[in-house]
Design a protein around this motif. Sequence first.
Motif, PDB file in Angstrom:
ATOM      1  N   GLY A   1      -9.947  13.101 -33.748  1.00 41.21           N
ATOM      2  CA  GLY A   1     -10.447  12.754 -35.070  1.00 41.21           C
ATOM      3  C   GLY A   1     -10.521  13.966 -35.977  1.00 41.21           C
ATOM      4  N   GLY A   2     -11.001  15.092 -35.438  1.00 41.89           N
ATOM      5  CA  GLY A   2     -11.106  16.313 -36.225  1.00 41.89           C
ATOM      6  C   GLY A   2      -9.758  16.860 -36.643  1.00 41.89           C
ATOM      7  N   MET A   3      -8.720  16.611 -35.825  1.00 45.81           N
ATOM      8  CA  MET A   3      -7.358  17.031 -36.164  1.00 45.81           C
ATOM      9  C   MET A   3      -6.588  15.904 -36.850  1.00 45.81           C
ATOM     10  SD  MET A   3      -7.091  20.192 -35.106  1.00 45.81           S
ATOM     11  CE  MET A   3      -5.325  20.461 -35.179  1.00 45.81           C
ATOM     12  N   THR A   4      -7.258  14.791 -37.147  1.00 41.61           N
ATOM     13  CA  THR A   4      -6.662  13.576 -37.734  1.00 41.61           C
ATOM     14  C   THR A   4      -5.366  13.186 -37.024  1.00 41.61           C
ATOM     15  OG1 THR A   4      -5.421  14.743 -39.469  1.00 41.61           O
ATOM     16  CG2 THR A   4      -7.688  14.068 -39.992  1.00 41.61           C
ATOM     17  N   SER A   5      -5.385  13.274 -35.692  1.00 41.97           N
ATOM     18  CA  SER A   5      -4.177  13.024 -34.898  1.00 41.97           C
ATOM     19  C   SER A   5      -4.220  11.651 -34.237  1.00 41.97           C
ATOM     20  CB  SER A   5      -4.013  14.110 -33.826  1.00 41.97           C
ATOM     21  OG  SER A   5      -2.884  13.843 -33.021  1.00 41.97           O
ATOM     22  N   THR A   6      -3.592  10.686 -34.868  1.00 46.43           N
ATOM     23  CA  THR A   6      -3.496   9.346 -34.281  1.00 46.43           C
ATOM     24  C   THR A   6      -2.629   9.325 -33.025  1.00 46.43           C
ATOM     25  OG1 THR A   6      -3.761   8.428 -36.500  1.00 46.43           O
ATOM     26  CG2 THR A   6      -2.992   6.939 -34.801  1.00 46.43           C
ATOM     27  N   PRO A   7      -1.479  10.028 -32.992  1.00 40.44           N
ATOM     28  CA  PRO A   7      -0.683  10.023 -31.754  1.00 40.44           C
ATOM     29  C   PRO A   7      -1.462  10.540 -30.541  1.00 40.44           C
ATOM     30  CG  PRO A   7       0.610  10.894 -33.567  1.00 40.44           C
ATOM     31  CD  PRO A   7      -0.790  10.761 -34.070  1.00 40.44           C
ATOM     32  N   ALA A   8      -2.285  11.575 -30.736  1.00 46.25           N
ATOM     33  CA  ALA A   8      -3.049  12.106 -29.611  1.00 46.25           C
ATOM     34  C   ALA A   8      -4.072  11.089 -29.122  1.00 46.25           C
ATOM     35  CB  ALA A   8      -3.745  13.406 -30.002  1.00 46.25           C
TER      36      ALA A   8
ATOM     37  N   THR B   1     -15.478   8.196 -35.547  1.00 42.10           N
ATOM     38  CA  THR B   1     -16.642   8.844 -36.145  1.00 42.10           C
ATOM     39  C   THR B   1     -16.264  10.182 -36.779  1.00 42.10           C
ATOM     40  OG1 THR B   1     -18.004   7.842 -34.411  1.00 42.10           O
ATOM     41  CG2 THR B   1     -19.017   9.575 -35.718  1.00 42.10           C
ATOM     42  N   ALA B   2     -15.391  10.946 -36.116  1.00 36.28           N
ATOM     43  CA  ALA B   2     -15.032  12.280 -36.598  1.00 36.28           C
ATOM     44  C   ALA B   2     -13.965  12.244 -37.690  1.00 36.28           C
ATOM     45  CB  ALA B   2     -14.528  13.135 -35.434  1.00 36.28           C
ATOM     46  N   TYR B   3     -13.110  11.237 -37.650  1.00 39.88           N
ATOM     47  CA  TYR B   3     -11.953  11.182 -38.551  1.00 39.88           C
ATOM     48  C   TYR B   3     -12.323  11.225 -40.036  1.00 39.88           C
ATOM     49  CZ  TYR B   3      -7.840   9.252 -40.935  1.00 39.88           C
ATOM     50  OH  TYR B   3      -6.798   9.050 -41.798  1.00 39.88           O
ATOM     51  N   PRO B   4     -13.258  10.392 -40.521  1.00 35.54           N
ATOM     52  CA  PRO B   4     -13.552  10.412 -41.963  1.00 35.54           C
ATOM     53  C   PRO B   4     -14.057  11.771 -42.451  1.00 35.54           C
ATOM     54  CG  PRO B   4     -14.489   8.454 -40.927  1.00 35.54           C
ATOM     55  CD  PRO B   4     -14.049   9.361 -39.827  1.00 35.54           C
ATOM     56  N   VAL B   5     -14.852  12.453 -41.625  1.00 37.25           N
ATOM     57  CA  VAL B   5     -15.367  13.776 -42.001  1.00 37.25           C
ATOM     58  C   VAL B   5     -14.210  14.753 -42.173  1.00 37.25           C
ATOM     59  CG1 VAL B   5     -16.856  15.691 -41.307  1.00 37.25           C
ATOM     60  CG2 VAL B   5     -17.516  13.328 -40.775  1.00 37.25           C
ATOM     61  N   ALA B   6     -13.290  14.751 -41.210  1.00 36.95           N
ATOM     62  CA  ALA B   6     -12.141  15.655 -41.271  1.00 36.95           C
ATOM     63  C   ALA B   6     -11.250  15.321 -42.467  1.00 36.95           C
ATOM     64  CB  ALA B   6     -11.339  15.570 -39.974  1.00 36.95           C
ATOM     65  N   LEU B   7     -11.063  14.042 -42.716  1.00 37.64           N
ATOM     66  CA  LEU B   7     -10.213  13.604 -43.825  1.00 37.64           C
ATOM     67  C   LEU B   7     -10.697  14.174 -45.152  1.00 37.64           C
ATOM     68  CD1 LEU B   7      -7.890  11.525 -44.633  1.00 37.64           C
ATOM     69  CD2 LEU B   7      -9.766   9.979 -45.178  1.00 37.64           C
ATOM     70  N   ILE B   8     -11.986  14.072 -45.398  1.00 39.16           N
ATOM     71  CA  ILE B   8     -12.561  14.553 -46.661  1.00 39.16           C
ATOM     72  C   ILE B   8     -12.519  16.080 -46.736  1.00 39.16           C
ATOM     73  CG2 ILE B   8     -14.679  14.677 -48.020  1.00 39.16           C
ATOM     74  CD1 ILE B   8     -15.387  11.896 -46.868  1.00 39.16           C
ATOM     75  N   LEU B   9     -12.916  16.739 -45.646  1.00 41.17           N
ATOM     76  CA  LEU B   9     -12.972  18.204 -45.660  1.00 41.17           C
ATOM     77  C   LEU B   9     -11.591  18.838 -45.831  1.00 41.17           C
ATOM     78  CD1 LEU B   9     -15.613  18.996 -42.873  1.00 41.17           C
ATOM     79  CD2 LEU B   9     -15.881  19.208 -45.352  1.00 41.17           C
TER      80      LEU B   9
END
Length: 537
Positions: free
Chosen positions: A485-492, A511-519
């Motif tokens: 999620g933090g690396m926004t990596s769907t394949p992983a 949970t982590a993805y939206p935070v990473a997306l915005i940052l």
Amino acid sequence: MFDILLHHSTLVLFGIIFFGIALGSIKIYGLNLGLSGVLFVALAAGHYRLAIPDGVGQLGLALFVYCVGLSAGNRFFSAIAKQGSKLAIMSAVIVGVSALFTCLFGIWFKVPAGISSGIFAGACTSTPALAAATESLPGASGSGVSIGYGIAYPFGVVGVVLFVQLLPRLLHFDLNKEAKAMHSRQEVSIISRLVRVTQPNLIGQNIADCKLLDGLHCMVTRVVRNDRLMPLTPEDTFREGTEVLIVGNSDTMPHDIAFLGEVCDNPYPMDSQKERRKLILTNKNYAGHKLRDLKTLRTDGIIISRISRLGFTFVPTGETTLERNDVLTVVGTPENLTKYGDKIGHRSQDMNQTDLLSLGFGLSLGIILGLVNFSLGNGAGISLGIAGGPLIVALLLGHFGRLGPIVGYIPRPTRLLLQDLGLVFFLADAGIKGGADLVDTVATHGAAVFIMGVIVTCSGMFAGYFVGMKVFKMNILECLGGICGGMTSTPALGAIASKTDSQAPVVSYATAYPVALILMTIIAKVIIQTIGGVVGI
């Protein structure tokens, strides 16, 4: 003839999927790529300028994240309450460390700000960050962003996939054992116990109308009659020594038993095949009512002992509201079960059917949500994109079961098929695009720029691992999902999902993805300002 086949985009797509899955099934020292093998074959195909149909990647991404959201929805919001702040911090650390190394090596290697910001976006596989950086640098400088993205993106995708595959192996983590250990700590099981009633306040009360049972978390489903466990009837009454079968959660069962009386171990027989059925609720007029108001034992002579909703099974209470497409485990006489099935609109074929109307409408709503631009001030904005919009809608559907006319129910086999199909479509598209300019861009800008991308990707992942495992003491499955999620990596995420049935990585990712997306969208512009002031645009 061979050239004609190679230029048939649909054939190329399914050829990549076939050879990719075949490659992914090969095991070396017990390690295999799984569905991620499609990515490697697609990278090679992209290098040789093969093409697949336009829009396949977006279609696949939307299907994959939508099905992921439906699977994770019933655990997502409780996970936010328990782990939300930790995963948000972990995601912020991943993005922050990646940005720091981008700035340090961009200044050291004297890489222009445009290319550096593109490397940051590609290393973190963030299309929104790419868009934000390109928007900030129009013209020739903006093309540098795309070049940097093209250099870093292939390893950004492949690197995270390899990381989540290799790390558990190198550290000797058995993901199946970790999933079982996590399940035993965090989730409760549904069990049944035979109880002899000794509670004085219950004696003489009719079971169907006893309000004292409202405070329990279990369901009384059967009573001993003529040395046999029989389904309850509206006339059954609690008497001194009455023995009943209760079904409930393992964590609350001791409290329920203590209230009713004491456990007894008499081995009474029961006919579970004829006196218990799974019925699917399709009658829209019956749905939407609380179980307490329906008084099923009094009116229908049956007890609902379990409810399965979106793949999650639980013991209902009087406050539970029935929803369409709930699969009810019902106890009663064969005659009453048949009548109740007719009443709720049960059709056995519906248990294996997907509501395509809801699927199409839910995906459409998610895509529309992803297109909405949320203002960040100073003319800047962010959108959730094709990954974020459908994910949010599916999470809500997974949690609530329905949103107005949209039903989230998809049978598990169908949901897994759509999830895997979406993933391989997305991987094929990502590989084709990443492989097309990989060699040319590295040749033009030198290996140092590629190495910079590798360092940015690795620094974020290792920082996430340290924070998750060493600081917050997360389970390895939660940690890996948070890194994805933090690396926004769907394949992983797909690579982990193929290795375990646990939903922990999916929930952490969501949970982590939206935070990473915005940052990442904000920090991409900060990188341009920082490096641009030293090296130039």
